[in-house]
Structure formats: C-alpha cells, structure tokens
Scaffold this motif. Sequence first.
Motif, PDB file in Angstrom:
ATOM      1  N   ASP A  42       1.339  -5.535   3.569  1.00 48.85           N
ATOM      2  CA  ASP A  42       2.668  -5.757   4.085  1.00 48.85           C
ATOM      3  C   ASP A  42       2.892  -6.432   5.213  1.00 48.85           C
ATOM      4  N   SER A  50       8.160  -6.643   4.860  1.00 43.30           N
ATOM      5  CA  SER A  50       7.893  -6.058   3.719  1.00 43.30           C
ATOM      6  C   SER A  50       7.252  -4.646   3.684  1.00 43.30           C
ATOM      7  N   GLY A  51       7.751  -3.614   2.744  1.00 42.48           N
ATOM      8  CA  GLY A  51       7.254  -2.109   2.956  1.00 42.48           C
ATOM      9  C   GLY A  51       7.666  -1.693   4.259  1.00 42.48           C
TER      10      GLY A  51
END
Length: 96
Positions: A42, A50-51
């Motif tokens: 991530d 992300s994540g």
Amino acid sequence: MRYLKVFWHHDLPDEPVELYSELDDAGYEIRKVEIYRDGHRDFADGETSSGATMLGEIPIPSLEEIAEQEEFSPALIEFAEFENVWRQAVSGSGGS
C-alpha cells in the motif's frame, strides 16, 4: 530529501513488515510504502493512497531514535531503491 527503510519485527497479521518513507528536510513524509507479510503493498503521498496507508502528521524520529525500539530495524537507503519500491506499489506489481 532522505529515504528510510524500516523493518518492523512483529507477529501482527494485518500490519506491514516493511516501511519505506521519503522524507523532506524537516522529517515529514512526502511518500510512503508499506509492504505486508503476504507481499502486497500500500502507498500514500499528498494526493492519493491505497489501503489504510497514510502519511504521518508529525516528523519521523531520527534513525537513532527508531533503532532504540527493538521491534524496528531502520536504515537510510538511496533514492533509486525507494523509487523502485514506490513504482511497484503504485503500479500494483508489488505482490498479491
């Protein structure tokens, strides 16, 4: 700019085991990659993420301060190593 790689030694299944940070001169994260035990990555920068990965809101401690915590093994790295890890994370080619 400084580039930091930290191995986080733990048994937590949902937490990253490698942390990569691009730091400005004041120690604030500009870009960050977190690599998990299963290989997925991530990332975060000032515009996207992300994540659950997010940039830190305070400056990252010195290498020596991080190393004082036995669960962390930090090292300064070169720009090229960070950039390679960053590209893999952003492109989604960093693991499963």
